[in-house]
Design a protein around this motif. Sequence first.
Motif, mmCIF file in Angstrom:
data_model
loop_
_atom_site.group_PDB
_atom_site.id
_atom_site.type_symbol
_atom_site.label_atom_id
_atom_site.label_comp_id
_atom_site.label_asym_id
_atom_site.label_seq_id
_atom_site.Cartn_x
_atom_site.Cartn_y
_atom_site.Cartn_z
ATOM 1 N N VAL A 298 0.842 -1.205 0.000
ATOM 2 C CA VAL A 298 0.000 0.000 0.000
ATOM 3 C C VAL A 298 0.874 1.251 0.000
ATOM 4 N N SER A 299 1.950 1.252 0.769
ATOM 5 C CA SER A 299 2.850 2.407 0.812
ATOM 6 C C SER A 299 3.498 2.661 -0.540
ATOM 7 N N ALA A 300 3.905 1.615 -1.232
ATOM 8 C CA ALA A 300 4.529 1.780 -2.541
ATOM 9 C C ALA A 300 3.545 2.381 -3.542
ATOM 10 N N TRP B 17 3.017 5.977 -2.715
ATOM 11 C CA TRP B 17 4.154 6.801 -3.117
ATOM 12 C C TRP B 17 4.014 7.190 -4.585
ATOM 13 N N ILE B 18 3.622 6.231 -5.404
ATOM 14 C CA ILE B 18 3.426 6.507 -6.834
ATOM 15 C C ILE B 18 2.291 7.512 -7.028
ATOM 16 N N ILE B 19 1.195 7.325 -6.320
ATOM 17 C CA ILE B 19 0.072 8.263 -6.420
ATOM 18 C C ILE B 19 0.491 9.659 -5.970
ATOM 19 N N SER B 20 1.264 9.745 -4.889
ATOM 20 C CA SER B 20 1.699 11.065 -4.410
ATOM 21 C C SER B 20 2.633 11.729 -5.418
ATOM 22 N N LEU C 98 0.349 13.160 -7.958
ATOM 23 C CA LEU C 98 -0.359 14.318 -7.394
ATOM 24 C C LEU C 98 0.541 15.544 -7.383
ATOM 25 N N PHE C 99 1.784 15.339 -6.990
ATOM 26 C CA PHE C 99 2.740 16.447 -6.971
ATOM 27 C C PHE C 99 2.910 17.013 -8.378
ATOM 28 N N GLY C 100 3.020 16.140 -9.360
ATOM 29 C CA GLY C 100 3.151 16.595 -10.744
ATOM 30 C C GLY C 100 1.908 17.299 -11.240
ATOM 31 N N PRO D 223 -4.086 11.628 3.181
ATOM 32 C CA PRO D 223 -4.647 10.794 4.258
ATOM 33 C C PRO D 223 -5.947 10.105 3.855
ATOM 34 N N PHE D 224 -6.765 10.788 3.085
ATOM 35 C CA PHE D 224 -8.017 10.195 2.641
ATOM 36 C C PHE D 224 -7.777 9.129 1.574
ATOM 37 N N LEU D 225 -6.848 9.415 0.677
ATOM 38 C CA LEU D 225 -6.532 8.443 -0.368
ATOM 39 C C LEU D 225 -5.920 7.170 0.220
ATOM 40 N N VAL D 226 -5.057 7.325 1.213
ATOM 41 C CA VAL D 226 -4.444 6.159 1.856
ATOM 42 C C VAL D 226 -5.520 5.304 2.514
#
Length: 133
Positions: free
Chosen positions: A19-21, A24-27, A30-32, A47-50
């Motif tokens: 889930v963390s990996a 990380w890809i989703i974040s 999102l940053f981009g 936090p909501f997406l996690v």
Amino acid sequence: MATVFTRRVVAYVLDFLVVSAVMWIISFFLFGLFGPKNVYNAYQFLPFLVAIFGFLYFVLCEKILGASVGKAIMKLEVRSKNGARISWLQALVRNLTKIFWVPIIFDWIIGKFLKTDRILNNITRTIVVNDYS
């Protein structure tokens, strides 16, 4: 051979890494999407997406495959107490404590205090079994 409890803990850690990996890809995306000047806006959704992704990960894996990635690696499977595959309702309810990761500790502690398995496993009448077939 390790006990089922030990293998469940290792499976949970492996699932946390999966889930963390993905998060990380989703974040990263999102940053981009939001750009460097709007980092706060991008990360306020995490936090909501996690919580949503983690919950869906466990529900879908356990309902469709019978086990999450961690459980599959540790050769464990989630079943109804009658031996059948779990239903959608069982999958949803038994994974409620995994939404924010920490409540599962209390679910387990209360279950051990009452000399049973996890409380939500008892409510949903599910068990985690060895899958050496």
